[in-house]
Design a protein around this motif. Structure first.
Motif, PDB file in Angstrom:
ATOM      1  N   VAL A  83       0.839  -1.201   0.000  1.00 24.28           N
ATOM      2  CA  VAL A  83       0.000   0.000   0.000  1.00 24.28           C
ATOM      3  C   VAL A  83       0.875   1.252   0.000  1.00 24.28           C
ATOM      4  O   VAL A  83       0.539   2.265  -0.634  1.00 24.28           O
ATOM      5  CB  VAL A  83      -0.934   0.005   1.233  1.00 24.28           C
ATOM      6  N   GLY A  84       2.020   1.174   0.669  1.00 21.41           N
ATOM      7  CA  GLY A  84       2.936   2.306   0.721  1.00 21.41           C
ATOM      8  C   GLY A  84       3.514   2.699  -0.624  1.00 21.41           C
ATOM      9  O   GLY A  84       4.077   3.792  -0.776  1.00 21.41           O
ATOM     10  N   GLY A 108      11.685   2.200   3.427  1.00 21.04           N
ATOM     11  CA  GLY A 108      11.245   3.153   4.438  1.00 21.04           C
ATOM     12  C   GLY A 108      10.558   2.475   5.603  1.00 21.04           C
ATOM     13  O   GLY A 108      10.894   2.703   6.770  1.00 21.04           O
ATOM     14  N   LEU A 109       9.609   1.615   5.311  1.00 20.85           N
ATOM     15  CA  LEU A 109       8.815   0.984   6.364  1.00 20.85           C
ATOM     16  C   LEU A 109       9.655   0.082   7.255  1.00 20.85           C
ATOM     17  O   LEU A 109       9.416  -0.008   8.464  1.00 20.85           O
ATOM     18  CB  LEU A 109       7.668   0.187   5.740  1.00 20.85           C
ATOM     19  N   THR A 110      10.641  -0.603   6.666  1.00 26.06           N
ATOM     20  CA  THR A 110      11.488  -1.501   7.456  1.00 26.06           C
ATOM     21  C   THR A 110      12.662  -0.761   8.088  1.00 26.06           C
ATOM     22  O   THR A 110      13.513  -1.381   8.728  1.00 26.06           O
ATOM     23  CB  THR A 110      12.043  -2.642   6.580  1.00 26.06           C
ATOM     24  N   GLN A 132      10.107  10.054   5.312  1.00 30.37           N
ATOM     25  CA  GLN A 132      10.556  10.113   6.695  1.00 30.37           C
ATOM     26  C   GLN A 132       9.492   9.523   7.636  1.00 30.37           C
ATOM     27  O   GLN A 132       9.810   8.813   8.590  1.00 30.37           O
ATOM     28  CB  GLN A 132      10.852  11.560   7.090  1.00 30.37           C
ATOM     29  N   GLN A 133       8.232   9.818   7.351  1.00 30.55           N
ATOM     30  CA  GLN A 133       7.142   9.306   8.188  1.00 30.55           C
ATOM     31  C   GLN A 133       7.053   7.790   8.120  1.00 30.55           C
ATOM     32  O   GLN A 133       6.773   7.127   9.127  1.00 30.55           O
ATOM     33  CB  GLN A 133       5.820   9.930   7.744  1.00 30.55           C
ATOM     34  N   LEU A 134       7.302   7.225   6.939  1.00 28.23           N
ATOM     35  CA  LEU A 134       7.306   5.770   6.802  1.00 28.23           C
ATOM     36  C   LEU A 134       8.303   5.144   7.766  1.00 28.23           C
ATOM     37  O   LEU A 134       8.010   4.140   8.428  1.00 28.23           O
ATOM     38  CB  LEU A 134       7.659   5.374   5.368  1.00 28.23           C
ATOM     39  N   GLN A 135       9.479   5.749   7.836  1.00 27.14           N
ATOM     40  CA  GLN A 135      10.490   5.203   8.740  1.00 27.14           C
ATOM     41  C   GLN A 135      10.077   5.342  10.200  1.00 27.14           C
ATOM     42  O   GLN A 135      10.290   4.429  10.999  1.00 27.14           O
ATOM     43  CB  GLN A 135      11.826   5.918   8.499  1.00 27.14           C
ATOM     44  N   MET A 462      15.033  -7.136   3.405  1.00 28.58           N
ATOM     45  CA  MET A 462      14.553  -6.117   4.342  1.00 28.58           C
ATOM     46  C   MET A 462      13.471  -6.677   5.257  1.00 28.58           C
ATOM     47  O   MET A 462      13.464  -6.446   6.470  1.00 28.58           O
ATOM     48  CB  MET A 462      13.988  -4.915   3.575  1.00 28.58           C
ATOM     49  N   LEU A 463      12.545  -7.420   4.671  1.00 29.67           N
ATOM     50  CA  LEU A 463      11.456  -8.000   5.463  1.00 29.67           C
ATOM     51  C   LEU A 463      11.984  -9.048   6.443  1.00 29.67           C
ATOM     52  O   LEU A 463      11.557  -9.100   7.602  1.00 29.67           O
ATOM     53  CB  LEU A 463      10.408  -8.623   4.537  1.00 29.67           C
ATOM     54  N   PHE A 464      12.907  -9.881   5.979  1.00 29.15           N
ATOM     55  CA  PHE A 464      13.505 -10.865   6.884  1.00 29.15           C
ATOM     56  C   PHE A 464      14.187 -10.168   8.053  1.00 29.15           C
ATOM     57  O   PHE A 464      14.061 -10.587   9.211  1.00 29.15           O
ATOM     58  CB  PHE A 464      14.518 -11.735   6.134  1.00 29.15           C
ATOM     59  N   GLY A 465      14.920  -9.088   7.750  1.00 28.72           N
ATOM     60  CA  GLY A 465      15.618  -8.374   8.808  1.00 28.72           C
ATOM     61  C   GLY A 465      14.667  -7.694   9.766  1.00 28.72           C
ATOM     62  O   GLY A 465      14.850  -7.755  10.993  1.00 28.72           O
ATOM     63  N   ARG A 466      13.640  -7.046   9.229  1.00 31.07           N
ATOM     64  CA  ARG A 466      12.694  -6.305  10.086  1.00 31.07           C
ATOM     65  C   ARG A 466      11.884  -7.243  10.969  1.00 31.07           C
ATOM     66  O   ARG A 466      11.590  -6.945  12.119  1.00 31.07           O
ATOM     67  CB  ARG A 466      11.751  -5.473   9.219  1.00 31.07           C
TER      68      ARG A 466
END
Length: 483
Positions: A83-84, A108-110, A132-135, A462-466
């Motif tokens: 969605v982002g 950004g999200l992760t 920035q807001q995503l982060q 990124m997803l695995f890390g987050r």
């Protein structure tokens, strides 16, 4: 598996996320940068999707089980990252392919901070604010925010919390109720953000830059509103402010809570993980400082210390802010800093990496095995401070380390198969799996030039890390899907 219950919650969470598209839309109106329509369209699409997922399942009231929590966590981050993409895709001033938009959104999200964008300072203010807001939202985890309000919707949150909060001892709660725990986490998170914003402002940033960089600093994200990152401001004071808040954000938020409620700083000194974290940071800064001093990378000792301190903390805490091209330093240092990012920050912080507590437990388990070789009949235990760590936790940490290494190798081999050179593939995998951002070689500046296949592999990293590897890997086991 309670699929309808999962879809109901997922729909509600997507609707909740759609509300976060309103602030960037307001920024677009303030600066008249033409991004208002893109955010309006993104809001309409996202809230419609959320409603369509929620409405057919609105009467499903079954409680979540542990398996449901894992599945919902992975679905939520995947769907939310998707969605982002919308604002990046709909904004005419940012002509991105679906792959590039996805890379930027998930980065950004992760809180990875890797980017495919150049000429960042020339982008619409609304897009800059949105990045920035995503982060900031991803830093503590939107699911933890949702847990604070889910009880009002009749949804239990403990399963989500266990799946989302990192660390081997995550069953421990600061307060008896999980919703109260999530709220206290966010109180601290918001307070740190506000203080960081005012500090940046007093140091010379404008309000927009101060808010934007406070978002990514407290999230330990690394996105900036300038190509030169923190180097744009050329300010030793701003660098020091960033270092202080990166260190604070990389400490376990439960320790912050204990210090605040106990009104004592001794909570930090008593915590073995915090002590280990500070020791690692100190040793790393000394090594980097002495090396750049010997090689005369900078003109003065003061500049050398400031740059060594900033880059050491920024890379090792997995933020990825830059004030100089650290990839051009003597090769020993860039590789050292990349390896330092594997340790990352403390558990239950916004930093990435393996986490300091896991590294401490791995080290102490290694020492125990050496002692057993010398004294086979001896009885040795693994301790964290004065507390004996249960064997089950030690086993879980070793299992996590093995899984982390496996995912790293698989993704790096995939990147090599796409044609990337050794240094680029290694550093890009490390940067994305550790949620660091900048790498070496072809990805030292940005990730624009690598292939689409490589970008999608890095999104997976990124997803695995987050989500700390296990949350995703558990979905790949046959046992998980057995009723």
């Amino acid at each position: 598996m309670r699929f309808r219950g999962i879809l109901r919650i997922l729909g509600l969470l997507i609707c909740l996320f759609s509300a976060t598209l309103i602030p960037p839309g307001i920024v677009a109106l303030i600066y008249e940068d033409g991004g208002g329509v893109a955010f309006l369209l993104s809001f309409i699409v996202s809230i419609t999707v959320g409603f369509l997922v929620w409405y057919p399942n609105r009467n499903e009231r079954s409680d979540l089980k542990v398996r449901d929590g894992f599945l919902l966590t992975v679905l939520f981050w995947t769907v939310l990252g998707s969605v982002g993409i919308l604002p990046f895709w709909f904004t005419a001033e940012v002509p991105l392919s679906i792959t590039d938009a996805a890379f930027e959104s998930f980065s950004g999200l992760t809180t990875t901070g890797a980017t495919i964008l150049t000429g960042i300072e020339h982008l619409p203010h609304s897009i800059l604010f949105y990045r920035q807001q995503l982060q900031w939202l991803g830093g503590m985890g939107i699911i933890v925010l949702a847990v604070a309000i889910l009880p009002m919707l009749g949804i239990g949150g403990m399963q989500l919390y266990r799946a989302e909060i990192p660390g081997p001892l995550k069953d421990a709660k600061m307060t008896p109720r999980i919703a109260d725990t999530a709220k206290h986490l966010w109180y601290i998170y918001v307070a740190l953000t506000l203080v960081c914003t005012f500090a940046y402002k007093l140091a010379g940033m404008g309000w927009f830059d101060a808010i934007s960089h406070a978002f990514s600093t407290i999230a330990v994200g690394g996105f900036s509103t300038y190509d030169a990152s923190m180097g744009y401001f050329d300010s030793a004071t701003i660098n020091m402010i960033c270092v202080v808040f990166l260190l604070l954000s990389s400490i376990n938020f439960a320790v912050h809570y204990a210090s605040i409620t106990g009104r004592s700083l001794w909570s930090y000194f008593r915590d073995p993980e915090v002590r280990g974290f500070i020791l690692i940071q100190t040793v790393l800064v000394v090594i980097v400082f002495m090396t750049v001093l010997v090689h005369k990378v900078f003109d003065t000792t003061e500049i050398a210390f400031n740059q060594a301190l900033f880059q050491s903390v920024s890379i090792s805490t997995t933020a990825g802010f830059a004030t100089t091209d650290f990839a051009s330093w003597p090769l020993f240092l860039p590789i050292l800093l990349i390896f330092a990012s594997f340790i990352g920050g403390c558990a239950s912080s916004t930093a990435g990496g393996l986490k300091v507590v896991r590294v401490l437990l791995l080290f102490r388990q290694g020492v125990r095995e050496l002692n057993r070789l010398v004294h086979p009949q001896g009885m040795y235990s693994v301790k964290l401070g004065k507390r004996i760590v249960p064997p089950r936790v030690v086993e879980a940490v070793w299992g996590f380390f093995a899984a982390y290494a496996l995912v790293f190798v698989v993704i790096m081999l995939g990147l090599l198969a796409t044609g990337l050179d050794d240094i680029t593939a290694f550093s890009a995998t490390a940067a994305c799996l550790n949620n660091l951002g900048p790498g070496l070689g072809e990805v030292a500046a940005n990730y624009a030039e690598i292939s689409d296949t490589a970008k999608w592999l890095l999104v997976v990293a990124m997803l695995f890390g987050r989500l700390e590897v296990f949350t995703i890997l558990v979905l790949l086991t046959p046992t998980f899907w057995r009723s």
